[in-house]
Motif scaffolding. Sequence first.
Motif, PDB file in Angstrom:
ATOM      1  N   VAL A  80       0.941  -1.360  -0.169  1.00 28.65           N
ATOM      2  CA  VAL A  80       0.008  -0.010  -0.018  1.00 28.65           C
ATOM      3  C   VAL A  80       1.064   1.253   0.069  1.00 28.65           C
ATOM      4  O   VAL A  80       1.704   1.355   0.868  1.00 28.65           O
ATOM      5  CB  VAL A  80      -1.060   0.156   1.143  1.00 28.65           C
ATOM      6  CG1 VAL A  80      -1.834   1.104   1.259  1.00 28.65           C
ATOM      7  CG2 VAL A  80      -1.747  -1.257   1.138  1.00 28.65           C
ATOM      8  N   LYS A  99      -6.994  -1.154   7.329  1.00 24.62           N
ATOM      9  CA  LYS A  99      -7.164  -2.486   6.783  1.00 24.62           C
ATOM     10  C   LYS A  99      -7.397  -2.577   5.047  1.00 24.62           C
ATOM     11  O   LYS A  99      -8.111  -1.491   4.935  1.00 24.62           O
ATOM     12  CB  LYS A  99      -8.091  -3.742   7.358  1.00 24.62           C
ATOM     13  CG  LYS A  99      -9.411  -3.270   7.067  1.00 24.62           C
ATOM     14  CD  LYS A  99     -10.375  -4.371   7.651  1.00 24.62           C
ATOM     15  CE  LYS A  99     -11.754  -4.210   7.419  1.00 24.62           C
ATOM     16  NZ  LYS A  99     -12.746  -5.287   7.968  1.00 24.62           N
ATOM     17  N   VAL A 100      -6.912  -3.428   4.569  1.00 20.36           N
ATOM     18  CA  VAL A 100      -6.920  -3.621   3.437  1.00 20.36           C
ATOM     19  C   VAL A 100      -7.611  -5.254   3.300  1.00 20.36           C
ATOM     20  O   VAL A 100      -7.267  -6.168   3.793  1.00 20.36           O
ATOM     21  CB  VAL A 100      -5.704  -3.766   2.565  1.00 20.36           C
ATOM     22  CG1 VAL A 100      -6.033  -4.102   1.157  1.00 20.36           C
ATOM     23  CG2 VAL A 100      -4.927  -2.488   2.494  1.00 20.36           C
ATOM     24  N   GLN A 117      -9.916  -3.294  -1.283  1.00 11.94           N
ATOM     25  CA  GLN A 117     -10.311  -2.056  -0.756  1.00 11.94           C
ATOM     26  C   GLN A 117      -9.665  -1.789   0.552  1.00 11.94           C
ATOM     27  O   GLN A 117      -8.994  -2.767   1.172  1.00 11.94           O
ATOM     28  CB  GLN A 117     -11.855  -2.088  -0.397  1.00 11.94           C
ATOM     29  CG  GLN A 117     -12.678  -2.604  -1.664  1.00 11.94           C
ATOM     30  CD  GLN A 117     -14.323  -2.624  -1.528  1.00 11.94           C
ATOM     31  OE1 GLN A 117     -14.999  -1.707  -1.023  1.00 11.94           O
ATOM     32  NE2 GLN A 117     -14.715  -3.611  -1.708  1.00 11.94           N
ATOM     33  N   GLN A 118      -9.907  -0.567   0.905  1.00 16.07           N
ATOM     34  CA  GLN A 118      -9.186  -0.186   2.249  1.00 16.07           C
ATOM     35  C   GLN A 118     -10.228   0.648   3.244  1.00 16.07           C
ATOM     36  O   GLN A 118     -11.250   1.025   2.722  1.00 16.07           O
ATOM     37  CB  GLN A 118      -8.100   0.829   2.302  1.00 16.07           C
ATOM     38  CG  GLN A 118      -8.356   2.523   1.529  1.00 16.07           C
ATOM     39  CD  GLN A 118      -8.869   3.383   2.525  1.00 16.07           C
ATOM     40  OE1 GLN A 118      -8.723   2.889   3.596  1.00 16.07           O
ATOM     41  NE2 GLN A 118      -9.465   4.236   2.055  1.00 16.07           N
ATOM     42  N   GLN A 119      -9.962   0.330   4.425  1.00 22.26           N
ATOM     43  CA  GLN A 119     -11.053   0.924   5.413  1.00 22.26           C
ATOM     44  C   GLN A 119     -10.324   1.465   6.558  1.00 22.26           C
ATOM     45  O   GLN A 119      -9.346   0.799   7.028  1.00 22.26           O
ATOM     46  CB  GLN A 119     -11.933  -0.275   5.951  1.00 22.26           C
ATOM     47  CG  GLN A 119     -13.032   0.294   6.884  1.00 22.26           C
ATOM     48  CD  GLN A 119     -13.852  -0.608   7.227  1.00 22.26           C
ATOM     49  OE1 GLN A 119     -13.848  -1.603   6.767  1.00 22.26           O
ATOM     50  NE2 GLN A 119     -14.640  -0.342   8.422  1.00 22.26           N
ATOM     51  N   SER A 127      -4.477   6.541  -1.061  1.00 20.98           N
ATOM     52  CA  SER A 127      -3.723   5.320  -0.977  1.00 20.98           C
ATOM     53  C   SER A 127      -3.951   4.620  -2.406  1.00 20.98           C
ATOM     54  O   SER A 127      -4.703   4.774  -3.160  1.00 20.98           O
ATOM     55  CB  SER A 127      -4.510   4.335   0.009  1.00 20.98           C
ATOM     56  OG  SER A 127      -5.766   4.024  -0.419  1.00 20.98           O
ATOM     57  N   ILE A 129      -3.173   0.723  -3.923  1.00 19.38           N
ATOM     58  CA  ILE A 129      -3.022  -0.611  -3.422  1.00 19.38           C
ATOM     59  C   ILE A 129      -2.231  -1.581  -4.754  1.00 19.38           C
ATOM     60  O   ILE A 129      -3.006  -1.315  -5.750  1.00 19.38           O
ATOM     61  CB  ILE A 129      -4.312  -1.452  -2.926  1.00 19.38           C
ATOM     62  CG1 ILE A 129      -4.971  -0.672  -1.470  1.00 19.38           C
ATOM     63  CG2 ILE A 129      -4.150  -2.768  -2.449  1.00 19.38           C
ATOM     64  CD1 ILE A 129      -6.388  -1.106  -1.334  1.00 19.38           C
TER      65      ILE A 129
END
Length: 323
Positions: A80, A99-100, A117-119, A127, A129
């Motif tokens: 990332v 997190k991914v 996705q990221q959160q 970001s 990825i």
Amino acid sequence: MKKFFQSKWFYAILALIFTFALFFYVHDGKNDMGLTNSTSSSTNTTQMAANKSKDLSVPLQLNVNSDKYFVIGYPEKVNVQLSGPSALVTTTANTQNFKVYADLGNLGPGEHTVKLQQQGLNSDIHSKIKPSKIHVNIQPRRTVKFPVKATYDKKNIASGYKVGKASSDVSSAKVTGPIDQINRIDSVVAKISLKPNTKSDVKQDAVIEALDKKGKNINVIITPSTSSVDLPVSAGDNKRVPVKVNLNNKQDDKTYDVKCDPSDVLLLGDKNAISGINSVNADVDVSKMSGKNTKTVSLDTGNSKVSGLDPSTVKVQVDVKDK
């Protein structure tokens, strides 16, 4: 002049001078303070506004019904790239409080390409990825019970020794995994790790493994994962015989005092073969010896049906003196 210095006019002029001096002092101080605060504020603003990039390796999480499905083919970690205000990027890199993940919740069995996705990232941080998508294979989860067999490498058993039946405290184990991997399983074993030339009983905790027909390990979950195993090892048919030291190329004008350690050995092999052997030879060449000498000599019975000698070598001490 004396009357002037003592007059009201003198004190009035003096007070006026002090007033002007105080005014200019305070005015200059405010300018300096304003400049300092302005510079500090500008520096802080610059630092906050400066952008920074940082690459991180983070674990990949899967949103999936793990009670129903088993997923294979995905990377454990992804890269990332974070970019944004320096302070925010640094803090995020240190805490990794995001997190991914790959959302597989609405997917069924089969092969799928899923966008990552990221959160949890601050909205001011951008970001990227890598990889942005992954290829996964979702398979029905299956649990099957297999018998557990204790195994070992026979090459590590000392020559002439025999092995009894291996026993294990685990007779069967539950194996869980994707259905195609479960179907590949040929055997489930508890592998005993033996040292070379093992001559005594072995008791150890062995890892339980699932193997295919070629003996290759299959990546599945096994419960329990270890087993306590016992392997009895003992000498086969045996007979203890003395070692006979033969000195070759002796000289007539010298004397030879000989000691052998050990003086006898254990003969292992077929009962009929070893019954006719009453000693084993240790041949030592003394043609170039003088004084005290020690040699390690290998023993050989010359009989192919004798499977081994314990030990297979002896130390021979020869003290050579003139007559």
